[in-house]
Design a protein around this motif. Structure first.
Motif, PDB file in Angstrom:
ATOM      1  N   GLN B 225       0.830  -1.202   0.000  1.00 56.26           N
ATOM      2  CA  GLN B 225       0.000   0.000   0.000  1.00 56.26           C
ATOM      3  C   GLN B 225       0.872   1.262   0.000  1.00 56.26           C
ATOM      4  N   CYS B 226       1.913   1.246   0.841  1.00 56.10           N
ATOM      5  CA  CYS B 226       2.800   2.413   0.907  1.00 56.10           C
ATOM      6  C   CYS B 226       3.482   2.657  -0.432  1.00 56.10           C
ATOM      7  N   GLN B 227       3.660   1.590  -1.222  1.00 59.01           N
ATOM      8  CA  GLN B 227       4.322   1.770  -2.503  1.00 59.01           C
ATOM      9  C   GLN B 227       3.319   2.080  -3.611  1.00 59.01           C
ATOM     10  N   GLY B 228       2.099   2.351  -3.222  1.00 59.69           N
ATOM     11  CA  GLY B 228       1.135   2.846  -4.188  1.00 59.69           C
ATOM     12  C   GLY B 228       0.317   1.790  -4.894  1.00 59.69           C
ATOM     13  N   LEU B 229       0.434   0.513  -4.487  1.00 64.66           N
ATOM     14  CA  LEU B 229      -0.395  -0.508  -5.128  1.00 64.66           C
ATOM     15  C   LEU B 229      -1.798  -0.433  -4.535  1.00 64.66           C
ATOM     16  N   SER B 230      -2.796  -0.726  -5.356  1.00 65.48           N
ATOM     17  CA  SER B 230      -4.142  -0.797  -4.827  1.00 65.48           C
ATOM     18  C   SER B 230      -4.371  -2.207  -4.316  1.00 65.48           C
TER      19      SER B 230
ATOM     20  N   ARG C 335       7.764  10.530  -2.442  1.00 64.46           N
ATOM     21  CA  ARG C 335       8.308   9.241  -2.002  1.00 64.46           C
ATOM     22  C   ARG C 335       8.393   9.218  -0.488  1.00 64.46           C
ATOM     23  N   VAL C 336       8.382   8.010   0.051  1.00 57.84           N
ATOM     24  CA  VAL C 336       8.326   7.909   1.503  1.00 57.84           C
ATOM     25  C   VAL C 336       9.283   6.847   2.049  1.00 57.84           C
ATOM     26  N   GLU C 416      13.243   4.473  -3.132  1.00 59.99           N
ATOM     27  CA  GLU C 416      12.456   5.693  -3.016  1.00 59.99           C
ATOM     28  C   GLU C 416      13.134   6.937  -3.602  1.00 59.99           C
ATOM     29  N   LEU C 417      14.459   7.026  -3.474  1.00 55.94           N
ATOM     30  CA  LEU C 417      15.095   8.291  -3.816  1.00 55.94           C
ATOM     31  C   LEU C 417      15.178   8.608  -5.312  1.00 55.94           C
ATOM     32  N   PRO C 418      15.577   7.623  -6.160  1.00 57.28           N
ATOM     33  CA  PRO C 418      15.696   7.988  -7.573  1.00 57.28           C
ATOM     34  C   PRO C 418      14.360   8.485  -8.120  1.00 57.28           C
ATOM     35  N   GLY C 419      14.380   9.623  -8.745  1.00 60.50           N
ATOM     36  CA  GLY C 419      13.150  10.152  -9.337  1.00 60.50           C
ATOM     37  C   GLY C 419      12.239  10.856  -8.367  1.00 60.50           C
ATOM     38  N   SER C 420      12.678  10.995  -7.117  1.00 55.72           N
ATOM     39  CA  SER C 420      11.779  11.635  -6.150  1.00 55.72           C
ATOM     40  C   SER C 420      11.782  13.142  -6.348  1.00 55.72           C
ATOM     41  N   VAL C 422       9.618  14.915  -4.004  1.00 56.56           N
ATOM     42  CA  VAL C 422       9.312  15.300  -2.621  1.00 56.56           C
ATOM     43  C   VAL C 422       9.614  14.087  -1.769  1.00 56.56           C
ATOM     44  N   LEU C 423      10.269  14.282  -0.642  1.00 55.00           N
ATOM     45  CA  LEU C 423      10.633  13.129   0.169  1.00 55.00           C
ATOM     46  C   LEU C 423      10.077  13.283   1.581  1.00 55.00           C
ATOM     47  N   ILE C 424       9.366  12.232   2.025  1.00 54.05           N
ATOM     48  CA  ILE C 424       8.858  12.201   3.392  1.00 54.05           C
ATOM     49  C   ILE C 424       9.565  11.048   4.084  1.00 54.05           C
ATOM     50  N   ALA C 425      10.289  11.318   5.152  1.00 57.89           N
ATOM     51  CA  ALA C 425      11.021  10.241   5.809  1.00 57.89           C
ATOM     52  C   ALA C 425      10.622  10.176   7.270  1.00 57.89           C
TER      53      ALA C 425
END
Lengths: 302, 361, 503
Positions: B225-230, C335-336, C416-420, C422-425
């Motif tokens: 979910q955190c990686q954006g999958l539904s 990205r998170v 997460e980092l490549p292409g980010s 905005v970054l939320i960590a």
């Protein structure tokens, strides 16, 4: 109407025993799909012993022993060998179905059905006219059922043992921190479940029919599980859920007797299962709702 | 490579243990174990017409089993394959008996409707689970019983074969020109179709975005979910695929070896397929091997009464013990024993809390 | 209490290394150290809840074997855990009854049990309806009950693992009062803390751990200064906060992340968001500090898309993202790095390449036009990404759970980092060693220098002080203050515990 109520009571008794019995396992964190198998092997053991000895007492004792032994096997596979409880539970049920048919063939040289000479005693005899079949039809286990439900309620809700079972199933970390030996509690819970399922099997086999057949349980073990969920894992609630599912079954029986032609018979026979699905969904929705309201309350208080 | 072999041996240990236990029971009740083993091999492999029979049973097992593997991979305990299979065969037999269509159209319509009905049957449980959290284990089980009553209904009233009754009650046979195979012979059409399905599921699981999403969702839904999958959509897909495959298996059974729907003919096919998928560790190759193995067992048990007087229920016993033990993590247990076992409250999680499918993946 | 040569190991990691500590009877003793220094492990070992490899533990002259928690209990050791150990599905009274060793198998009377624990709790200053389910109580109330319950008896040892982490400031003082009263009754108290002010306030002596070893042994607090303690704990004099290199141009540009009066119900166990105002400009690293449970989690959740805001403005890169799904937000480049690495950040049983790229499988369509992905290209891309973030691994097919903490975090960065944009960590360096911490901050710096706005929630104040451009402090679900360089550490600390703003 009277017929309907009598039929409801008869159908509810095994569901109540199995449903309340499986509360111990579910509350200890094990979704016990082997209930169906425990019921069937108990029924087989009871009829087999009754067939040979004509002793109801020995039959019940034998059923309890068989059910307990299978429960220990199930416990060992999931607790000691860390097998998956759902697949192992289905395995236990299949093993029981196969084992009963196999032994029926090997020991009694019968296919599919075995009759028993004796049945469970019915405390109130129906010889004299005027006594309703409501009371005469009920076996001793039927009369004992409310007591069993209350006893289970007492054990689960009012003893240290019951608290420990809930602790183990609800929050393993907390249970261990309280010094509880989880594995042992699960074993004991499973044995309690085996008593309930065993009595359910005995009632099915010796309560009415006085016979064993391979499809005797017909999914009642699974309905009992649904009754437990529907009863919010509370013995009293489960007993009422059992009554409810019993009445669904009774509708089928009564319409069949009177050959009411509203619906083909299979559609009536599937109603208990459909109703189970519907009510399981409703109770899942209710549970979610309650959880959300609860959270909002905590937030509001803090 | 050596590690793989060791892994395989660990996985097969419970299987071996289960067989040992079952055979101990057979021997204990007065059967000659050696004779049974001989009979099994003869009935599954060496006997006259044994191999076609093995393949005949392996085909539905592999088709249903692959669907179950997809479900379990996604972390969904969809154990309603039996019902989905039955609904598929009901759909197929209905189309074949009631619809007057040219032959190719019959196949097409039957396949489409069987897949759709199986998938829909599965999705009842799927939607209830995904939208409202109704436990799929119970709902899929209940749907199996409902489907069985649907079969009872069509075999006793609308499509009834008047000469049959009870457990043997069946629909009329479909026109023999529509059938792929009689009993006791290979059916090239079914084999090719099964191979195509195997390849398709392999591509789906190993070479498609949905397959990767299924795995991620099954292994850790929160991370998915955190990686954006539904997660909901992925789970619903798993129900659709499992149900569709089981429904198609039902249609293949009708157009292939069975030729009709019989009330009590294959009461545990769905369960055996569950065993097949778990024995095959939810991989495509494993499921195919396990399906051949259990297909052979099924063929042999039907053949056995000829060589040994072992009742057919013996097969159920074997399957039951296998299911009871197959998910046991013997390797993990032995490791734990070595490290001694006295930590009461250490590593936070343990068996009781781990998601059910963990041991399978 | 005396332990000598204690050594505890988790797999390849030595968590506690030949620790010898002797606590005099009576008094309150603090155990401090950074995250991952081995405080909790040492505390659990003494309580018999953790196996040790070598060494010995003795309490009141009784030797406690490895993981011998029953022996420890006999010897009068009781522990209050950092995570609550009451059972959520039982009522408060039932939960407490469960821990009563004198319980028999006979059915009990509910009224009697409830009265008993109600009186007990009231005598310890905790007012709560004991008939309520534990799951219906706030974290804070659960902990109060838990602390009230622990009762090692006169001459015993009471261990508390970070008891202040979930408590609001008003409760902390009450807790300290109670601990002082307990100590006055002749109980030895060992308390794991990580705020120096609390140590000063409460303890008689302090023991400091760093990387599993004792660096300061049971020293009376009068004999040591804050600077000395910090130096021991951190291993070097606390670096004076310095403005980071990436502060260029940040002031002039418009906000990249903008929150105005943002409210959100938040997840269970954390405070809901109440009127959060916060902006992050391109290239800026903004830290979010606060005592755990004050809304940091909810803040991250609402930015990521796990929770929907109930009111207020939430704009990222000039787009209102409130109605967007998580995957839409990822498409925007948000990205998170999630709070809990193993529970939320990765699927431990899946191979590395799937962990890194499964979410982006759509970009690896096979070239033949079929709706399939090219696994070969995915593996290759995953290898490149892992190499770029110096993840050490053997095989791209090995399960992610086989990586050590630092490597696993670098794997998540590689995802997460490549292409980010905005970054939320969240807690990006929890449990990492020095090298791992360095790698993480280095990577954040690099992103910031490319103009990526970064919002970081962490419970490690020191690293926030060192690395961030601005520092927001959260308390009770709101941002109570935003500090600029040069940081006034005193003021930040006061904002965190609420000592000054409400005055």
């Amino acid at each position: 109407m009277e017929e309907f109520i009598a039929s409801t009571l008869r159908s509810s008794v095994p569901l109540a025993y199995a449903g309340v019995g499986c509360l111990f396992a579910i509350r200890a964190g094990i979704f016990h799909l082997g209930i169906e198998g425990l019921m069937l092997s108990s029924a087989f053991a009871a009829v087999g012993i009754a067939h040979e000895t004509d002793s109801v007492l020995l039959a019940v004792a034998g059923a309890l022993v068989v059910s307990a032994a299978l429960s220990v096997v199930y416990w060992a596979t999931i607790d000691l060998l860390h097998a998956d409880s759902i697949i192992a539970g289905l395995g236990l049920t299949t093993l029981s179905v196969g084992g009963a048919a196999f032994l029926l063939d090997v020991i009694f040289d019968q296919r599919g059905r075995l009759d028993s000479g004796v049945g469970l005693p019915r405390p109130i005899k129906g010889a004299q006219a005027g006594i309703s079949s409501l009371v005469t039809d009920l076996s001793i286990l039927g009369w004992f059922a409310p007591l069993f439900v209350l006893l289970c309620w007492l054990v689960l809700r009012r003893t240290a043992f019951g608290l420990r079972i809930t602790a183990v199933g609800s929050y393993s970390y907390g249970a261990r921190a309280a010094g509880i030996r989880e594995s042992r509690i699960r074993l004991h819970a499973m044995l309690c479940t085996s008593v309930g399922s065993s009595l359910a099997g005995v009632e099915l086999a010796l309560g009415g029919l006085r016979a064993f057949s391979e499809d005797l349980t017909g999914g009642r073990g699974f309905i009992a599980l649904a009754a437990a969920l529907f009863g919010q894992l509370n013995p009293i609630g489960t007993a009422f859920a059992a009554l409810f599912f019993g009445s669904a079954n009774a509708i089928g029986v009564v319409t069949q007797i009177h050959s009411v032609d509203v619906l083909p018979r299979p559609f009536i026979l599937m109603t208990p299962f459909v109703i189970t699905i519907l009510f399981l969904t409703l109770s899942a929705i209710a549970t979610r709702r309650a959880a959300r309201l609860r959270r909002e309350r905590i937030v509001a208080e803090s | 490579m050596r590690k793989r072999v060791a892994n395989l041996i660990w996985r097969l240990m419970p299987l071996a243990l289960a067989f040992a236990l079952a055979f101990a029971l057979f021997a204990g009740t007065g059967f000659d174990a050696a004779e049974i083993v001989g009979g099994l091999i003869e009935g599954a492999v060496t006997g006259n017409g044994a191999l076609p029979n093995t393949v005949r049973w392996a085909i539905p097992l592999v088709v249903i089993g692959l669907g179950i593997a997809v479900s379990l991979r996604a972390g969904e305990f969809n154990i309603g394959a039996q019902g989905q299979f039955l609904m598929g065969s009901v759909a197929a037999v209905w189309v074949a008996l009631r619809w007057d269509l040219p032959q190719p159209a019959v196949y097409l319509a039957a396949a489409v409707i069987a897949i759709a009905l199986g998938a829909a049957w599965s999705c009842i449980a799927g939607v209830l689970k995904v939208l409202w959290g109704a436990d799929e284990v119970i709902t899929t089980l209940m749907l199996n019983f409902v489907a069985l009553q649907v079969v009872v209904w069509i075999t006793t009233s609308p499509l009834k074969d008047p000469l049959t009754s009870g457990d043997a009650a069946s629909t009329s046979r479909i026109d023999s020109s529509l059938r792929f195979q009689g009993s006791g012979e290979y059916s090239p059409e079914l084999i090719v179709l099964a191979l195509l399905l195997i390849a398709g599921v392999w591509l789906l699981l190993e070479r498609s975005g949905l397959g990767l999403a299924l795995r991620l969702t099954g292994a850790n839904p929160t991370a998915a979910q955190c990686q954006g999958l539904s997660v909901r959509r992925v789970r619903l897909w798993s129900y659709l695929i499992a149900g569709g495959l089981a429904g198609l298996a039902g249609a293949l059974e009708v157009f292939g070896p069975a030729g009709r729907v019989v009330t009590g003919s294959t009461p545990t096919l769905g369960f055996t397929a569950l065993v097949v998928a778990t024995v095959g560790s939810l991989t495509v190759s494993g499921t195919v091997s396990a399906a051949l193995f259990f297909g052979g067992l099924q063929a042999a048990i039907l053949y056995l009464p000829i060589v040994s007087d072992l009742p057919p229920s013996g097969l159920r016993i074997i399957e039951g013990v296998v299911a009871l033990l197959i998910t046991a993590q013997l390797a993990a247990v032995l490791r734990r024993r070595r490290n001694s076992n006295r930590i009461p409250a250490s590593s936070g999680e343990d068996a009781a809390e781990s998601p059910a499918a963990k041991g399978l993946l | 209490m005396r332990c000598s040569g204690l050594r505890v190991r988790f797999g390849d990691v030595v968590a506690v290394n030949s620790v010898s500590v002797e606590l005099p009877r009576g008094g309150i003793h603090a155990l401090i150290g950074q995250n991952g220094a081995g405080k909790t492990t040492l505390a659990r070992t003494i309580a018999g809840l953790q196996e040790f490899e070598s060494g010995s533990v003795e309490v009141n002259g009784v030797s406690i074997p490895s993981a011998g928690y029953l022996d420890a209990r006999e010897a009068g050791v009781d522990m209050v855990h950092q995570h609550p150990s009451l059972i959520p599905d039982l009522t408060v009274a039932e939960s407490l009854e469960l821990t009563d060793p004198s319980a028999t198998h006979r059915p009990y009377s509910r009224q009697r049990v409830e009265r008993r624990w109600k009186e007990y709790l009231e005598s310890h200053g905790v007012r709560v309806d004991v008939r309520r389910l534990v799951r219906d109580l706030s974290v804070e109330l659960v902990q109060s009950v838990e602390i009230a319950r622990s009762n090692p008896g006169v001459g015993g040892l009471l261990i508390l693992d970070e008891p202040t982490a979930a408590l609001p400031p008003s409760r902390i003082e009450a807790l300290f009062e109670r601990l002082r009263a307990t100590a006055a009754q002749g109980v030895t108290v060992l308390v794991v803390l990580h705020k120096l002010a609390e140590v000063r306030d409460l303890a008689d002596t302090v023991t400091a751990l760093r990387a599993g070893s004792v660096v300061l042994d049971t020293t009376p607090l009068g004999h040591t200064s804050d600077a000395e303690l910090s130096r021991r704990v951190v291993g070097a004099a606390l670096a004076t906060p310095k403005p980071s290199a990436s502060r260029h141009a940040a002031d002039a540009s418009p906000a990249a992340i903008e929150m105005r009066s943002l409210c959100c119900k938040g997840r269970a166990g954390d405070s809901p968001l109440r009127d959060v105002d916060l902006t992050v400009k391109p290239g800026e690293i903004v830290g979010v500090a606060g005592v755990e449970g004050n809304g940091q989690r909810s803040l991250v959740d609402v930015l990521v898309g796990l929770e929907a805001p109930s009111s207020g403005l939430l704009r990222v890169l000039d787009a209102n993202i409130a109605p967007l799904s998580i995957s839409d937000r990822r498409d925007l480049g948000i990205r998170v790095i999630p709070f809990d690495r193993s529970a939320e950040g990765m699927a431990g049983e899946l191979p590395l390449w799937q962990n890194v790229l499964s979410w982006d499988a759509g970009s690896f369509r096979s070239r033949k036009g079929l709706p399939l992905v090219s696994v070969a290209r995915m593996r290759k891309a995953a290898k490149e990404r892992l190499a770029a973030f110096s993840v050490v691994y053997g095989d791209i097919d090995q399960p992610a759970s086989s990586l050590s903490g630092g490597n696993a975090q670098r794997m998540i960065l590689a995802r997460e980092l490549p292409g980010s944009k905005v970054l939320i960590a969240a807690q990006p360096t929890r449990g990492l060693d020095i090298g791992g911490v360095h790698a993480v901050w280095g990577a954040f710096r690099e992103q910031a220098s490319k103009g990526v706005p970064i919002l970081i929630a962490s419970s490690d104040l020191d690293e926030l002080l060192e690395h961030t451009d601005r520092l927001a402090v959260m308390r009770g679900g709101s941002v109570v203050a935003v500090h600029e360089h040069p940081y006034d550490v005193q003021a930040i600390g006061e904002d965190m515990i609420g000592a000054r703003t409400d005055a």
